[in-house]
Scaffold this active site. Structure first.
Site, PDB file in Angstrom:
ATOM      1  CB  ALA A 246      -0.845   0.087   1.156  1.00  0.00           C
ATOM      2  CE  LYS A 247       3.141   7.087  -3.737  1.00  0.00           C
ATOM      3  NZ  LYS A 247       4.496   6.947  -3.420  1.00  0.00           N
ATOM      4  CB  ALA A 248      -0.136   3.319   3.877  1.00  0.00           C
TER       5      ALA A 248
END
Ligand code: PPE
Length: 304
Positions: free
Chosen positions: A157-159
Site C-alpha cells: 500500500a502507498k499508505a
C-alpha cells in the site's frame, strides 16, 4: 508551492485555496490514508498522463489493503484526473496527487464508519532531486532507519503512515549533508530510497531488488521493460550495502524522482562519479516515453 486553480474534492472542483479539512480529520490523527503520485508531461499532442490506469489501480489497491471504502470507481477517478488537468490549463510537467483519507465525524482508533474522502490535487513540479541531480547524480547516505518491515506494515500500500519512516530517513540524510537516503530492510539488504526504488549496474547487468521491501514501483517496472527492450540483462535479487559501493553505476527511480543517477554513497564514489552510460541510456529512453517521443510506448500515455 506552485499553486493551481482547482483541486478535485469528492466529485467537485474546488478553488485551490478553499480545499480545506476540519482539524479533527481522522487521518490527521491516526495516519490511515492512501495516496498516489502520478506525472503528466507536455507532448506534441498536448499534456499526457503517464500510466494513469496503473497509478489509479494502485490507489484503489492501497485503499483495499487499508480498509478504506472508496466511494468512486476507477473510471470516475481517472476521469477526475483528466478533467482536473484540463481545468487547470497546465503548460509544464505536472505532478498529480490523489489522496484517500478519513474525514471528520468520528474519533478513536476504530476507523470503520469514519467518512472516506478523496481529493486530487495537481501542480507543476520540476525535477524532484534537482535539475543538476538528473544530470550529474546525487550523493546518498545509507539510512540508520530501517525500511518499514513487512511483519508490521503494509508495503504493497502507498499508505500515508508508511511515510513517517521515509521522512525521518530523508531528514537524517539531508542533515548529514547528503541529498537522499537509501534504506535497508530489516535483514540488512538494500530496500529502497525514501521515495524511490534503486538500481545498480555491475558488469553491464542491471540489478534491482524484488519488491518484498519496496513499493511496487511503476517507474521501476517501466525501466525494467525499457532495459529488456534494449537487450540489457536484468536481475532481480537482493543487494547488499557494500555491493552498491562497488557498483559501476547506480540510480533511483520514482514518479517524482524520474531517473536520478547516484554518484556517491556513504563517501564512496560510484563508478566514475558521474551519470553512468547505461543510466543515461535508460534515462533518455524514459524521457522519450513520457514526453511521447517513443511510438512503442504510446499506450502508456493518456492524452488529456
Ligand atoms: N518507493 C517509495 C517509498 C516511494 O514513495 C515511491 C514513489 C517509489 C518507491 C517509486 O514508485 P513509483 O512512483 O510508482 O515509481 N514516491 C512518490 C512520492 C514522492 C514524494 O515526495 O511525495 C513519487 O515519486 O511520486
Amino acid at each position: 508551492m506552485n499553486e493551481a486553480k482547482y483541486i478535485w474534492m469528492d466529485g467537485e472542483f474546488v478553488p485551490w485555496n478553499d480545499a480545506k479539512v476540519h482539524v479533527l480529520t481522522h487521518t490527521l490523527h491516526y495516519g490511515n490514508g492512501a495516496f498516489e503520485g502520478t506525472r503528466a508531461y507536455p507532448t506534441k499532442k498536448g499534456l499526457a498522463i503517464f500510466r494513469l490506469q496503473e497509478h489509479t489501480k494502485r490507489l484503489l489497491n492501497s485503499a483495499k489493503i487499508l480498509k478504506l471504502d472508496v466511494p468512486f470507481t476507477q473510471k470516475e477517478l481517472e476521469d477526475a484526473q483528466i478533467e482536473l488537468l484540463r481545468k487547470n490549463e497546465f503548460k509544464d510537467n505536472v505532478y498529480i496527487r490523489p489522496l484517500v483519507f478519513l474525514g471528520y465525524g468520528k474519533m478513536g482508533l476504530y476507523h470503520i464508519g469514519a467518512p472516506v474522502h478523496v481529493s486530487i490535487a495537481a501542480w507543476e513540479w520540476g525535477a524532484y532531486l534537482g535539475e543538476e541531480g538528473l544530470e550529474k547524480g546525487i550523493r546518498v547516505k545509507v539510512s540508520s532507519i530501517v525500511r518499514n518491515p513487512v511483519k508490521s506494515t503494509f508495503g504493497k500500500a502507498k499508505a500515508v503512515a508508511n511515510y513517517l519512516n521515509s521522512q525521518m530517513a530523508k531528514y537524517e540524510a539531508i542533515e548529514c549533508g547528503y541529498e537522499e537516503a537509501l534504506m535497508l530492510d530489516d535483514e540488512g539488504f538494500v530496500a529502497e530510497g525514501s521515495g524511490e526504488c534503486v538500481f545498480i549496474v555491475r558488469d553491464g547487468v542491471l540489478i534491482t531488488p524484488p519488491n518484498d521491501n519496496s513499493l511496487e514501483s511503476i517507474t521501476q517496472a517501466t525501466v525494467i521493460e525499457l532495459a529488456k527492450d534494449r537487450g540489457i540483462p536484468v536481475e532481480r535479487r537482493r543487494i547488499t550495502r557494500d555491493e552498491v559501493y562497488i557498483a559501476d553505476e547506480a540510480f533511483f527511480t520514482g514518479t517524482a524522482a524520474e531517473i536520478t543517477p547516484i554518484r556517491e554513497v556513504d563517501g564512496r564514489v560510484i563508478g566514475n562519479g558521474a551519470r553512468g552510460e547505461i543510466t543515461k541510456e535508460l534515462q533518455d529512453a524514459y524521457f522519450d516515453v513520457v514526453y511521447g517521443r517513443d511510438k512503442n510506448y504510446e499506450h502508456y500515455l493518456t492524452y488529456i
